[in-house]
Each structure stands twice: as C-alpha cells, then as structure tokens.
Design an enzyme around this catalytic site. Structure first.
Site, mmCIF file in Angstrom:
data_model
loop_
_atom_site.group_PDB
_atom_site.id
_atom_site.type_symbol
_atom_site.label_atom_id
_atom_site.label_comp_id
_atom_site.label_asym_id
_atom_site.label_seq_id
_atom_site.Cartn_x
_atom_site.Cartn_y
_atom_site.Cartn_z
ATOM 1 N N TYR A 190 -8.765 -3.638 -2.309
ATOM 2 C CA TYR A 190 -8.556 -5.064 -2.532
ATOM 3 C C TYR A 190 -8.230 -5.327 -4.000
ATOM 4 C CZ TYR A 190 -9.118 -10.032 -1.415
ATOM 5 O OH TYR A 190 -8.896 -11.361 -1.194
ATOM 6 N N MET A 247 -1.314 -7.272 7.827
ATOM 7 C CA MET A 247 -2.042 -6.451 8.792
ATOM 8 C C MET A 247 -1.258 -5.219 9.241
ATOM 9 S SD MET A 247 -3.618 -9.573 11.047
ATOM 10 C CE MET A 247 -3.894 -8.488 12.452
#
Length: 363
Positions: A84, A278
């Site tokens: 992240y 995704m």
C-alpha cells in the site's frame, strides 16, 4: 499513531516515599489492550498475531478509547502485505477504520467527552485492538444514534463514494453513472447515495454462481440496472442505450478490460475515475475515445483528499452521510461480524473471490 508496546507480565515496583511499594510507571496500573499486530510484511494469515499491548499514559490532548468494531478492508490487507502507499512503522497494529467509544479524555481535550463515539480521521492508525490512546486531532466525533456497523464502516467507503459522485462531474437528477465492482463496499454506497441524489445507475459485476441473488440485493439498495462483465460486451448494449442516457461518470475499481468497457459506454466528454485496481492490470483507452469522445481519465484516493482538506470539511462530509443514514437512504454494506479472537476467519474470508460480505471485527 496508536501506541504500540508489548505489555509486561507485571509492573516493576519500587519503594515509595513511605516505604510502600508503588508501580514504577505511575500510581495506577497501565491500561492494556488486545491487538492484532504484525512485525513484518507478508501474507496476513502468517504474519498477524493477537497480542497483549500496554497503552501509553493519557496525555493532555489524548483520548482513551474502547474500540467497538473495525472492518477488514482491502487497504488493510495491502498494508500488511507491504504493497500500500501508506505503510506504518513496524511493528504495527492492523486496521485503518472503525468506531470507538471515548472512555477518558486528557485535560486539554475539548471536542468529545466520555461516552461519545469517534472514528479515525486518517489512515494507518491501527484499529484492530480493544482499546487505544490517541491524539484528539486525528479523531472525529460521530453521532451515536446511527447503527454500530454504519459507524464502523463510515470513514472510507461511503466517503469515497460521496466524493466521487460530487467532485468530478456536475451531475443533475436524471443523469446516469456506470460503475464496476458494484457489489464492493464503495459500490454499494455509490448505489445508495446516487439513488438519494436522483441519479440513475448502471452497475457491473462479475458473473458468479449466485448471480441472481446478488442482482436482487443490489436492486434492493436502489440499483436501476445490473449487468455482468460479459453482458456489457454484447452488441445488445447498443439497443439498451437507445432508451437510457449515456453515463457522464464512470467509477472504476477493477482496471484491465473492465475499465475499457466503462470507457466505451461513457457519454461524450464523460469522466472515468479510477479508485482501485482489483484486476492488477492497466487502464487502457483507445485513441478515438480521447479524440472523438473527449473523455477524461482521473484518479481518486480518499487518504489524499483528507490530507488536502481541513478536519472541518471532513467532519461536514461525515455529518452529511449520517443524515443519509438517519433517513434510511444509506446502510452499512452486508457484514459478517467476527469476534476478535477469530480474526483468522475474517482475514481469510476477506481475501476470497466473490465475497460480498464485509468482515467486521467485533471487540
């Protein structure tokens, strides 16, 4: 940041002024918490452990919280994996979102009092623990008259949906939008907020064994149309758009071919906002989409929005969303409540495909 220290087995003691033995840290024992901690990045099921932590003493501007509930979001998983954009210092407590009840406040705290509910105003704070001591400046009070699961999931997905619907196109009632990953937490919030604003929605999902059940659930939230990725590629979609306004806004959480389809169906001068990936594939747009349709490609990250705005603006948005909740126009996503000690069940479920239920850790 949430205080993160290993809890000692017992407090060391030393003689006091009168010869009695007193706790070395203070006259009263330090508070302890149970927390989900990771000391290294990796697969969550391998690196996350449930541990005892000692909380730091309460400072003048600090608030001691009892964490009530905290979701497992994709960003939480990515943080643990080390992929992240924001990575806390290790070892760290997992979790970026949740709701807590104020237990105690420092002498300089003015915005909340014991009994109030608060949520984090920033990411990377670590909410997967039973109690925490944190600075007042990175918390925002929320009304305690909304459902617990709504409060626990308020600070990320509904905020992302709200900002994308308001900030990129000047949409009017009757205008349409299109989104993929419509069954995600953001997707469900988009459906509900769009319906409350009088916007029409085209919602794209992946095909699955229980497709009709999912379609019925999304339509129950206010989705006007639900299509699979495969249906969006069929020639019949041309006939559909003869009687339905071309979307002015597309919301992309997938990337790859799915995002290319959103672009293909956008109206002239429309905007596609990407807030997730995704499929882990790039967004690809044809040259003709830019030249002949004048489409715009943008990105959105809620954490950056918070950094660029004042706490007052964030608070105003939270209160607006709470109004939707009170009016029955915004509910929490479908949730599975998991006791903290069963955290591995929640972590595993959150990483499975086709899972539309948000995993919520109940403290």
């Amino acid at each position: 940041m949430w205080a993160l220290r290993a809890a000692p087995a017992r407090l060391r003691a030393r003689p006091g002024p009168s010869g009695r033995r007193a706790a070395s840290s203070s006259s009263r024992p330090a508070a302890a918490a149970r927390a989900l901690v990771y000391a290294q990045h990796g697969e969550p099921l391998k690196v996350v452990e449930l541990k005892n932590l000692e909380l730091k003493p309460l400072g003048r501007s600090d608030i001691r919280l009892k964490i009530l509930a905290a979701p497992v979001n994709p960003a939480d998983i990515n943080m643990i994996q080390g992929t992240y954009a924001i990575l806390p210092k290790l070892p760290a407590v997992g979790g970026n979102e949740g709701v807590g009840q104020v237990l105690e406040v420092g002498s300089a705290v003015t915005t909340v009092k014991p009994g109030d509910w608060v949520i984090p105003a920033d990411a990377g704070l670590g909410t997967w623990q039973t109690e925490a001591v944190i600075s007042e400046e990175v918390l925002v009070g929320v009304p305690s008259d909304i459902p617990l699961l709504c409060a626990a999931t308020l600070g990320v997905n509904p905020c992302t949906a709200y900002r994308m619907l308001l900030d990129f196109e000047k949409l009017q009632p009757g205008d349409s939008i299109i989104q993929n990953a419509a069954n995600s937490g953001v997707g469900q919030a988009v459906i509900q907020i769009a319906a409350a604003l009088g916007l029409r929605t085209i919602n794209v999902v992946r095909d699955r064994p229980d497709l009709q059940k999912l379609v019925d659930r999304l339509k129950g939230l206010g989705a006007e149309h639900v299509f699979t990725e495969e249906e969006m590629r069929k020639p019949e979609m041309k006939d559909f758009f003869k009687n339905f306004p071309r979307p002015r806004l597309a919301l992309n959480c997938v990337g790859g071919k799915s995002s290319t389809e959103l672009i293909r169906h956008l109206g002239h001068s429309g905007t596609m906002v990407t807030y997730g990936g995704m499929a882990k594939q790039p967004v690809t747009a044809s040259v003709s989409s830019f030249i002949f349709k004048d489409i715009k490609l943008r990105g959105f990250w809620m954490s950056q929005w918070k950094k660029d705005r004042s706490p007052v603006q964030f608070k105003e948005m939270i209160l607006s969303l709470c109004d939707f909740i009170r009016q029955g126009q915004l509910t929490a996503p479908v949730c599975s409540e998991v006791p903290l000690q069963d955290y591995q069940v929640a972590l595993e479920a959150s990483m499975k495909p086709f899972v539309s239920s948000k995993q919520i850790l109940i403290m």
